[in-house]
Scaffold this motif. Structure first.
Motif, PDB file in Angstrom:
ATOM      1  N   VAL A  74      49.367 -18.529  49.225  1.00  0.00           N
ATOM      2  CA  VAL A  74      50.473 -17.960  50.065  1.00  0.00           C
ATOM      3  C   VAL A  74      50.031 -16.414  50.475  1.00  0.00           C
ATOM      4  N   VAL A  75      50.398 -16.132  51.426  1.00  0.00           N
ATOM      5  CA  VAL A  75      50.242 -14.359  51.895  1.00  0.00           C
ATOM      6  C   VAL A  75      51.280 -13.948  52.046  1.00  0.00           C
ATOM      7  N   ALA A  76      51.262 -12.582  51.145  1.00  0.00           N
ATOM      8  CA  ALA A  76      52.690 -11.915  51.311  1.00  0.00           C
ATOM      9  C   ALA A  76      52.194 -10.409  51.308  1.00  0.00           C
ATOM     10  N   TRP A  77      53.040  -9.868  51.986  1.00  0.00           N
ATOM     11  CA  TRP A  77      52.846  -8.426  52.369  1.00  0.00           C
ATOM     12  C   TRP A  77      54.334  -7.761  52.944  1.00  0.00           C
ATOM     13  N   ASP A  78      54.352  -6.559  53.078  1.00  0.00           N
ATOM     14  CA  ASP A  78      55.361  -5.908  53.962  1.00  0.00           C
ATOM     15  C   ASP A  78      54.388  -4.911  54.988  1.00  0.00           C
ATOM     16  N   PRO A  79      54.450  -5.389  56.219  1.00  0.00           N
ATOM     17  CA  PRO A  79      53.707  -4.538  57.108  1.00  0.00           C
ATOM     18  C   PRO A  79      54.281  -3.475  57.699  1.00  0.00           C
ATOM     19  N   THR A  80      55.425  -3.000  57.098  1.00  0.00           N
ATOM     20  CA  THR A  80      56.313  -1.908  57.642  1.00  0.00           C
ATOM     21  C   THR A  80      55.425  -0.701  57.525  1.00  0.00           C
ATOM     22  N   GLY A  81      55.354  -0.044  58.767  1.00  0.00           N
ATOM     23  CA  GLY A  81      54.531   1.327  59.010  1.00  0.00           C
ATOM     24  C   GLY A  81      53.232   0.988  59.138  1.00  0.00           C
ATOM     25  N   VAL A  82      52.561  -0.239  59.198  1.00  0.00           N
ATOM     26  CA  VAL A  82      50.938  -0.459  59.575  1.00  0.00           C
ATOM     27  C   VAL A  82      51.032  -0.481  60.856  1.00  0.00           C
ATOM     28  N   PRO A  83      50.154   0.289  61.498  1.00  0.00           N
ATOM     29  CA  PRO A  83      49.816   0.302  63.065  1.00  0.00           C
ATOM     30  C   PRO A  83      49.300  -1.246  63.403  1.00  0.00           C
ATOM     31  N   ASP A  84      49.747  -1.424  64.599  1.00  0.00           N
ATOM     32  CA  ASP A  84      49.349  -2.642  65.293  1.00  0.00           C
ATOM     33  C   ASP A  84      47.955  -3.199  65.077  1.00  0.00           C
ATOM     34  N   GLY A  85      47.029  -2.161  65.297  1.00  0.00           N
ATOM     35  CA  GLY A  85      45.596  -2.628  65.361  1.00  0.00           C
ATOM     36  C   GLY A  85      45.016  -2.815  64.004  1.00  0.00           C
ATOM     37  N   GLU A  86      45.764  -2.157  63.033  1.00  0.00           N
ATOM     38  CA  GLU A  86      45.314  -2.386  61.366  1.00  0.00           C
ATOM     39  C   GLU A  86      45.886  -3.801  61.095  1.00  0.00           C
ATOM     40  N   LEU A  87      47.204  -4.057  61.760  1.00  0.00           N
ATOM     41  CA  LEU A  87      47.709  -5.303  61.207  1.00  0.00           C
ATOM     42  C   LEU A  87      46.690  -6.556  61.884  1.00  0.00           C
ATOM     43  N   HIS A  88      46.565  -6.434  63.091  1.00  0.00           N
ATOM     44  CA  HIS A  88      45.620  -7.431  63.576  1.00  0.00           C
ATOM     45  C   HIS A  88      44.295  -7.564  62.883  1.00  0.00           C
ATOM     46  N   ARG A  89      43.674  -6.434  62.720  1.00  0.00           N
ATOM     47  CA  ARG A  89      42.267  -6.365  62.018  1.00  0.00           C
ATOM     48  C   ARG A  89      42.533  -7.307  60.566  1.00  0.00           C
ATOM     49  N   LEU A  90      43.416  -6.721  59.615  1.00  0.00           N
ATOM     50  CA  LEU A  90      43.816  -7.330  58.354  1.00  0.00           C
ATOM     51  C   LEU A  90      44.000  -8.877  58.422  1.00  0.00           C
ATOM     52  N   ARG A  91      44.634  -9.222  59.156  1.00  0.00           N
ATOM     53  CA  ARG A  91      45.229 -10.662  59.482  1.00  0.00           C
ATOM     54  C   ARG A  91      43.773 -11.567  59.957  1.00  0.00           C
ATOM     55  N   ALA A  92      43.262 -11.112  60.923  1.00  0.00           N
ATOM     56  CA  ALA A  92      41.981 -11.665  61.370  1.00  0.00           C
ATOM     57  C   ALA A  92      40.862 -11.809  60.045  1.00  0.00           C
ATOM     58  N   GLU A  93      40.769 -10.590  59.716  1.00  0.00           N
ATOM     59  CA  GLU A  93      39.494 -10.668  58.407  1.00  0.00           C
ATOM     60  C   GLU A  93      39.966 -11.831  57.063  1.00  0.00           C
ATOM     61  N   LEU A  94      41.160 -11.831  56.965  1.00  0.00           N
ATOM     62  CA  LEU A  94      41.698 -12.783  55.906  1.00  0.00           C
ATOM     63  C   LEU A  94      41.685 -13.975  56.492  1.00  0.00           C
ATOM     64  N   GLN A  95      42.083 -14.188  57.693  1.00  0.00           N
ATOM     65  CA  GLN A  95      41.726 -15.541  58.378  1.00  0.00           C
ATOM     66  C   GLN A  95      40.086 -15.860  58.144  1.00  0.00           C
ATOM     67  N   ARG A  96      39.349 -15.050  58.500  1.00  0.00           N
ATOM     68  CA  ARG A  96      37.737 -15.428  58.532  1.00  0.00           C
ATOM     69  C   ARG A  96      37.464 -15.659  56.791  1.00  0.00           C
ATOM     70  N   VAL A  97      37.842 -14.859  55.917  1.00  0.00           N
ATOM     71  CA  VAL A  97      37.366 -14.956  54.602  1.00  0.00           C
ATOM     72  C   VAL A  97      38.230 -16.161  53.888  1.00  0.00           C
ATOM     73  N   LEU A  98      39.156 -16.824  54.326  1.00  0.00           N
ATOM     74  CA  LEU A  98      39.761 -18.012  53.895  1.00  0.00           C
ATOM     75  C   LEU A  98      39.892 -19.211  54.969  1.00  0.00           C
ATOM     76  N   ASP A  99      38.791 -19.275  55.866  1.00  0.00           N
ATOM     77  CA  ASP A  99      38.769 -19.932  56.962  1.00  0.00           C
ATOM     78  C   ASP A  99      39.032 -21.405  56.699  1.00  0.00           C
ATOM     79  N   ARG A 100      38.271 -21.796  55.605  1.00  0.00           N
ATOM     80  CA  ARG A 100      38.410 -23.280  55.472  1.00  0.00           C
ATOM     81  C   ARG A 100      39.767 -23.550  54.709  1.00  0.00           C
ATOM     82  N   LYS A 101      40.276 -22.732  53.861  1.00  0.00           N
ATOM     83  CA  LYS A 101      41.468 -23.091  53.221  1.00  0.00           C
ATOM     84  C   LYS A 101      42.743 -23.134  54.366  1.00  0.00           C
ATOM     85  N   PHE A 102      42.618 -22.267  55.206  1.00  0.00           N
ATOM     86  CA  PHE A 102      43.622 -21.925  56.345  1.00  0.00           C
ATOM     87  C   PHE A 102      43.404 -23.517  57.152  1.00  0.00           C
ATOM     88  N   ALA A 103      42.234 -23.518  57.441  1.00  0.00           N
ATOM     89  CA  ALA A 103      41.998 -24.763  58.490  1.00  0.00           C
ATOM     90  C   ALA A 103      42.707 -25.943  58.056  1.00  0.00           C
TER      91      ALA A 103
END
Length: 401
Positions: free
Chosen positions: A320-349
């Motif tokens: 389960v992924v949990a966080w409060d993205p309030t105040g996080v710039p859009d660019g940083e938000l997309h970067r973190l989501r993409a990085e976590l997706q790459r790190v746990l790629d097989r689990k999410f797939a």
């Protein structure tokens, strides 16, 4: 070393009221403790008519985040439990599902055993609301007034119901309870002891028939992966409060409430690269849910550990992924989501379609509750399938990649 039970109790409260606050999902606008607070006020007021003058300065103490009259808010509940004369648990369903209440009861029961006193001589339960009989079967019976017409309604529907429906009879129960508390306190059936570390006390209320659930938390701290001033982070992983805009409670505490409310027997632990459940090859004895904050991908050690975890085929471990993205710039938000997706790629797939719908990134308490429920139910099925299938090596896939 204990004090002589015959000696005065000094500064300790006459009674300690062990109370389970409404769970996060049960709370509504306004004071969630209003009716309980009225009961506590009424009990303290009644005690002033019976307790000795030298005890009026500290009549009661309460667990939880609430200030009471005539004594103390339990800013140090362990000390109050170690020094009170009477332990008063407020029985209702959520009391028996509350880890903290179970620890408070266990700490007082240790005093009772040390004194060689029957539990019923020092533990005085109040039936706040009806509970399944089997839940309370091992506990001392709730207080009775001895008046059949009052007790019949009180023991059938609980003091909370009586408080609103029949105030006069409610007052009879409270007055009788105050008198009984005073009698027990005067006898000092248990001596005082050193305060226990409640965090390491095993709950007396654990239900053996509940499905065990291990929840592993992985989130930043104030100093890792970088210095942080955000109030949602603390000195340790288990201090993480991702929904601090809704509640200051750490997620570890909220998880216990949510899981026990749904019938699980939870154990919340911080992430470790040495955790056999995540990285070992032994047979599982419980399902596991890993709760991750995307910011951890910026820590090299945590990132590598997650990538290693992703290569191991353990379908009974959900994420389960949990966080409060309030105040996080859009660019940083997309970067973190993409990085976590790459790190746990097989689990999410490998996620089932239902999990993709019901367990997206949780950005609020409500969405986290739904994601936890969906993931826990999914991993329960996966664990059952694994245990019923031919033996296999969980680390096999990692060795072939």
């Amino acid at each position: 070393m204990t004090d002589d039970p015959a000696k005065p109790s000094g500064g300790g409260p006459v009674f300690f009221l062990s109370y389970a606050r409404p769970s996060v999902s049960e709370r509504v606008q306004g004071d969630p403790d209003r009716d309980f607070a009225a009961f506590y006020y009424d009990l303290c007021a009644a005690l002033t008519r019976f307790a000795p003058l030298d005890r009026l300065h500290s009549l009661g103490a309460v667990s939880g985040e609430w200030n009471g009259p005539g004594g103390s808010r339990a800013t140090d509940p362990a000390k109050d439990i170690a020094e009170c004369d009477v332990f008063v648990p407020l029985h209702q369903e959520r009391y028996f599902q509350n880890e903290q209440c179970g620890r408070e009861l266990a700490a007082f029961e240790a005093r009772v055993r040390l004194a060689g006193t029957p539990r019923a001589d020092a533990i005085l339960p109040v039936l706040w609301a009806p509970v399944p009989p089997q839940w309370a079967a091992a506990q001392p019976a709730p207080y009775r007034t001895g008046q059949a017409d009052v007790d019949d309604e009180y023991l059938d529907k609980g003091l909370f119901w009586l408080q609103g429906a029949y105030p006069a009879r409610y007052r009879q129960v409270v007055e009788g309870l105050a008198r009984r508390v005073t009698e027990i306190a005067a006898g000092r059936t248990v001596g005082r002891v050193a305060a226990a570390d409640l965090a390491h006390v095993q709950s007396s209320l654990r239900q053996a028939d509940r499905q065990p659930l291990v929840v592993v938390l992985l989130a930043p701290t104030r100093h890792r992966p970088r210095e942080a001033t955000d109030r949602q982070f603390g000195p340790t992983i288990t201090d993480w409060a991702p929904f601090s805009g809704e509640t200051s409670q750490p997620l570890a505490d909220i998880l216990v409430e949510l899981a026990r409310h749904k019938g699980w027997e939870p154990r919340v632990v911080p992430f470790s690269t040495e955790d056999e459940r995540l990285f070992g090859d032994s047979e599982p004895d419980s399902q596991v849910v890993l709760v991750v904050n995307p910011l951890v991908v910026d820590d090299d050690t945590w990132r590598a550990a997650l990538q290693r975890f992703d290569r191991i085929d353990k379908p009974w471990i959900g994420v389960v992924v949990a966080w409060d993205p309030t105040g996080v710039p859009d660019g940083e938000l997309h970067r973190l989501r993409a990085e976590l997706q790459r790190v746990l790629d097989r689990k999410f797939a490998r996620r089932s379609p239902s999990l993709r719908i019901n367990a997206p990134i949780a950005t609020s308490l409500q969405s986290f509750d739904l994601a936890l429920d969906a993931t826990a139910n999914h991993t329960r099925i996966q664990l059952a399938n694994h245990l019923l299938s031919p033996a296999s090596d969980p680390a096999e896939e990692e060795n072939h990649t």
